[in-house]
Scaffold this active site. Structure first.
Site, short mmCIF file in Angstrom:
data_model
loop_
_atom_site.label_atom_id
_atom_site.label_comp_id
_atom_site.label_asym_id
_atom_site.label_seq_id
_atom_site.Cartn_x
_atom_site.Cartn_y
_atom_site.Cartn_z
N ASP A 1 -5.91 -11.71 6.20
CA ASP A 1 -7.16 -11.74 6.96
C ASP A 1 -7.33 -13.08 7.66
O ASP A 1 -7.76 -13.14 8.82
CB ASP A 1 -8.35 -11.49 6.04
CG ASP A 1 -8.51 -10.01 5.70
OD1 ASP A 1 -7.82 -9.17 6.32
OD2 ASP A 1 -9.31 -9.70 4.80
N ARG B 1 -1.55 -4.21 -1.36
CA ARG B 1 -2.13 -4.07 -2.70
C ARG B 1 -3.29 -3.10 -2.66
O ARG B 1 -4.12 -3.14 -1.75
CB ARG B 1 -2.68 -5.43 -3.17
CG ARG B 1 -1.66 -6.43 -3.50
CD ARG B 1 -2.16 -7.51 -4.43
NE ARG B 1 -3.51 -8.03 -4.25
CZ ARG B 1 -4.04 -8.97 -5.01
NH1 ARG B 1 -3.33 -9.50 -6.00
NH2 ARG B 1 -5.25 -9.41 -4.79
N ASP C 1 -7.78 -14.45 1.29
CA ASP C 1 -6.88 -13.38 1.75
C ASP C 1 -6.04 -13.90 2.91
O ASP C 1 -6.53 -14.11 4.03
CB ASP C 1 -7.71 -12.17 2.19
CG ASP C 1 -6.83 -10.96 2.51
OD1 ASP C 1 -5.88 -11.11 3.31
OD2 ASP C 1 -7.07 -9.88 1.95
N THR D 1 -6.88 -1.68 -8.04
CA THR D 1 -5.95 -1.88 -9.15
C THR D 1 -5.06 -3.11 -8.97
O THR D 1 -4.42 -3.55 -9.93
CB THR D 1 -5.02 -0.67 -9.29
OG1 THR D 1 -4.24 -0.57 -8.09
CG2 THR D 1 -5.81 0.62 -9.47
C1 PRP Z 1 -1.30 -9.99 -0.04
C2 PRP Z 1 -0.23 -11.04 0.12
C3 PRP Z 1 0.90 -10.51 -0.71
C4 PRP Z 1 0.16 -9.85 -1.84
C5 PRP Z 1 0.23 -10.74 -3.04
O1 PRP Z 1 -1.05 -8.89 0.77
O2 PRP Z 1 0.14 -11.24 1.46
O3 PRP Z 1 1.72 -9.57 -0.04
O4 PRP Z 1 -1.20 -9.66 -1.42
O5 PRP Z 1 -0.36 -10.14 -4.14
P1 PRP Z 1 0.48 -9.66 -5.41
O6 PRP Z 1 1.40 -10.78 -5.76
O7 PRP Z 1 -0.61 -9.43 -6.43
O8 PRP Z 1 1.19 -8.41 -5.05
P2 PRP Z 1 -2.06 -7.65 0.91
O9 PRP Z 1 -1.71 -6.60 -0.09
O10 PRP Z 1 -3.47 -8.16 0.90
O11 PRP Z 1 -1.68 -7.06 2.32
P3 PRP Z 1 -1.84 -7.69 3.78
O12 PRP Z 1 -0.84 -8.81 3.92
O13 PRP Z 1 -1.55 -6.54 4.67
O14 PRP Z 1 -3.27 -8.18 3.92
N1 URA Z 2 -3.37 -11.81 -1.68
C1 URA Z 2 -3.93 -12.81 -0.98
O1 URA Z 2 -3.91 -12.81 0.26
N2 URA Z 2 -4.52 -13.81 -1.66
C2 URA Z 2 -4.56 -13.84 -3.00
O2 URA Z 2 -5.12 -14.80 -3.57
C3 URA Z 2 -3.97 -12.78 -3.71
C4 URA Z 2 -3.38 -11.78 -3.03
#
Ligand code: PRP
Ligand code: URA
Length: 206
Positions: free
Chosen positions: A201, A102, A198, A106
């Protein structure tokens, strides 16, 4: 399609543990892995099997074998936390990867990697991501999977919310969703509330 919410008491205990802000990464991993197994058992409940004969040490009897190959598709990174829990249940499954991140300003999904097998149309495909927030990431991943031939996709997520569920229902009404929770909604940074923060993380300790 209505999402399936796994209410099993053990699943809800693992969910509470990963929600808790004080849960360190090593415990977060363990609880998310356990929760993933429980969600997958529900998500795979209707998988077709074929009958096979099995020779026991005593006699021949009937048994079951999955009728179609399984493909697990974790959305990088955090989907790996579900995969780690589930793969030991079906070690012969194919693992495909979709990388989506993400945009922090945005909240729109940025697809940066994809490695999908040729066998998708013949397989039962499980899309794995702990968080369904805006739904942008899951919708994009499902789009990629369908474009590559997937016909049967199930989304497994630990925590969902009305916004993400509505986005999936709009874009992919044919994709069933199995989750442990439907939370209240998103905050102004598009994080799920109450959520767990998150997921990537917390799983990877970053
Ligand atoms: C997080 C999570 C999903 C996404 C959900 O990933 O693991 O993939 O956000 O959000 P959405 O429904 O609004 O798209 P992130 O983009 O933080 O990436 P990461 O797993 O690499 O930390
Ligand atoms: N991605 C995450 O990891 N947590 C949230 O709450 C939303 C997006």
């Amino acid at each position: 399609m209505q999402p399936v919410v796994v209410q099993h008491p053990l699943a809800q205990c693992h969910l509470a543990a990963i929600r808790a802000v004080g849960t360190p990464s090593h415990d977060f991993r363990r609880h998310l892995n356990h929760l993933a197994r429980m969600l997958f058992l529900e998500a795979s409940r209707e998988l077709p099997v074929r009958e096979i004969s099995v020779q026991t040490p005593l006699i021949e009897t009937q048994g079951s074998q999955l009728a179609r190959p399984l493909v697990f598709v974790p959305i990088l990174r955090a989907g790996l936390g579900l995969l780690d829990g589930i793969l030991p249940l079906v070690p012969e499954a194919v693992v495909a990867h979709v990388g989506i991140k993400r945009n922090e300003e945005t909240a729109l999904p940025h697809a940066y990697y994809s490695n999908l097998p040729a066998c998708l149309s013949a397989a039962d495909v499980f899309l794995l991501d702990p968080m369904l927030a805006t739904g942008g990431s899951a919708c994009e991943a499902a789009r990629q999977l369908k474009a590559a031939g997937a016909l049967r996709i199930t989304l497994v997520c630990a925590v969902s919310c009305p916004e993400g569920l509505a986005a999936m229902e709009h874009a992919h009404p044919d994709v069933p969703i199995v989750t442990a929770a439907i939370d209240d909604g998103l905050n102004d940074k598009c994080y799920i509330v109450p959520g767990l923060g998150d997921a990537g993380d917390r799983y990877f300790g970053t």
